[in-house]
Design a protein around this motif. Structure first.
Motif, PDB file in Angstrom:
ATOM      1  N   ARG A  11      -8.925   7.861   1.670  1.00  0.00           N
ATOM      2  CA  ARG A  11     -10.146   7.045   1.650  1.00  0.00           C
ATOM      3  C   ARG A  11     -10.174   6.164   0.388  1.00  0.00           C
ATOM      4  O   ARG A  11     -10.567   5.000   0.454  1.00  0.00           O
ATOM      5  N   ALA A  14      -7.760   3.318   1.052  1.00  0.00           N
ATOM      6  CA  ALA A  14      -8.331   2.397   2.041  1.00  0.00           C
ATOM      7  C   ALA A  14      -9.431   1.531   1.427  1.00  0.00           C
ATOM      8  O   ALA A  14      -9.475   0.319   1.647  1.00  0.00           O
ATOM      9  N   ASN A  18      -8.807  -2.332   0.673  1.00  0.00           N
ATOM     10  CA  ASN A  18      -9.403  -2.919   1.875  1.00  0.00           C
ATOM     11  C   ASN A  18      -8.491  -2.761   3.094  1.00  0.00           C
ATOM     12  O   ASN A  18      -8.164  -3.721   3.793  1.00  0.00           O
ATOM     13  N   ASN A  20      -7.371  -0.337   6.690  1.00  0.00           N
ATOM     14  CA  ASN A  20      -7.817   0.639   7.682  1.00  0.00           C
ATOM     15  C   ASN A  20      -7.365   2.017   7.227  1.00  0.00           C
ATOM     16  O   ASN A  20      -6.327   2.164   6.572  1.00  0.00           O
ATOM     17  N   PHE A  21      -8.123   3.047   7.605  1.00  0.00           N
ATOM     18  CA  PHE A  21      -7.808   4.419   7.205  1.00  0.00           C
ATOM     19  C   PHE A  21      -6.402   4.801   7.650  1.00  0.00           C
ATOM     20  O   PHE A  21      -5.663   5.430   6.897  1.00  0.00           O
ATOM     21  N   GLU A  22      -6.009   4.401   8.860  1.00  0.00           N
ATOM     22  CA  GLU A  22      -4.695   4.759   9.385  1.00  0.00           C
ATOM     23  C   GLU A  22      -3.570   4.124   8.565  1.00  0.00           C
ATOM     24  O   GLU A  22      -2.543   4.742   8.316  1.00  0.00           O
ATOM     25  N   ASP A  47      -4.319  -6.020   5.659  1.00  0.00           N
ATOM     26  CA  ASP A  47      -5.636  -5.515   5.310  1.00  0.00           C
ATOM     27  C   ASP A  47      -6.481  -5.369   6.574  1.00  0.00           C
ATOM     28  O   ASP A  47      -5.983  -5.573   7.686  1.00  0.00           O
ATOM     29  N   ARG A  48      -7.740  -5.009   6.414  1.00  0.00           N
ATOM     30  CA  ARG A  48      -8.629  -4.759   7.570  1.00  0.00           C
ATOM     31  C   ARG A  48      -8.813  -5.980   8.461  1.00  0.00           C
ATOM     32  O   ARG A  48      -9.049  -5.846   9.649  1.00  0.00           O
ATOM     33  N   SER A  49      -8.715  -7.171   7.875  1.00  0.00           N
ATOM     34  CA  SER A  49      -8.918  -8.386   8.675  1.00  0.00           C
ATOM     35  C   SER A  49      -7.625  -8.891   9.301  1.00  0.00           C
ATOM     36  O   SER A  49      -7.615  -9.908   9.972  1.00  0.00           O
TER      37      SER A  49
END
Length: 73
Positions: A11, A14, A18, A20-22, A47-49
């Motif tokens: 966490r 992540a 920035n 995703n947890f995976e 990243d997440r985006s």
């Protein structure tokens, strides 16, 4: 292997980068050792985006070390 705090470390990775947890979990498993190879100082991921993200392994080590210090203290 210490089955304590692994999800906290993931966490932290992540959140800080920035991700995703995976993705953070995979980075932790593949690159979470506390020794930084001078030939591989950076990790390239998304990243997440969905954008490109370059992670400095030295910074990754510092994030993991800080959480481990908290866990073991």
């Amino acid at each position: 292997v210490v089955p304590l705090g692994g999800s906290d470390i993931t966490r932290d990775i992540a959140t800080y980068f920035n991700l995703n947890f995976e993705v953070a979990e995979e980075i932790k498993k593949l690159h979470g050792g506390l020794v930084v190879d001078k030939n591989e100082q950076y990790i390239s991921t998304q990243d997440r985006s969905g954008g490109n993200k370059i992670i400095d392994k030295k910074l990754l080590k510092e994030i993991i070390s800080a959480r481990l210090e908290e866990i073991f203290s």
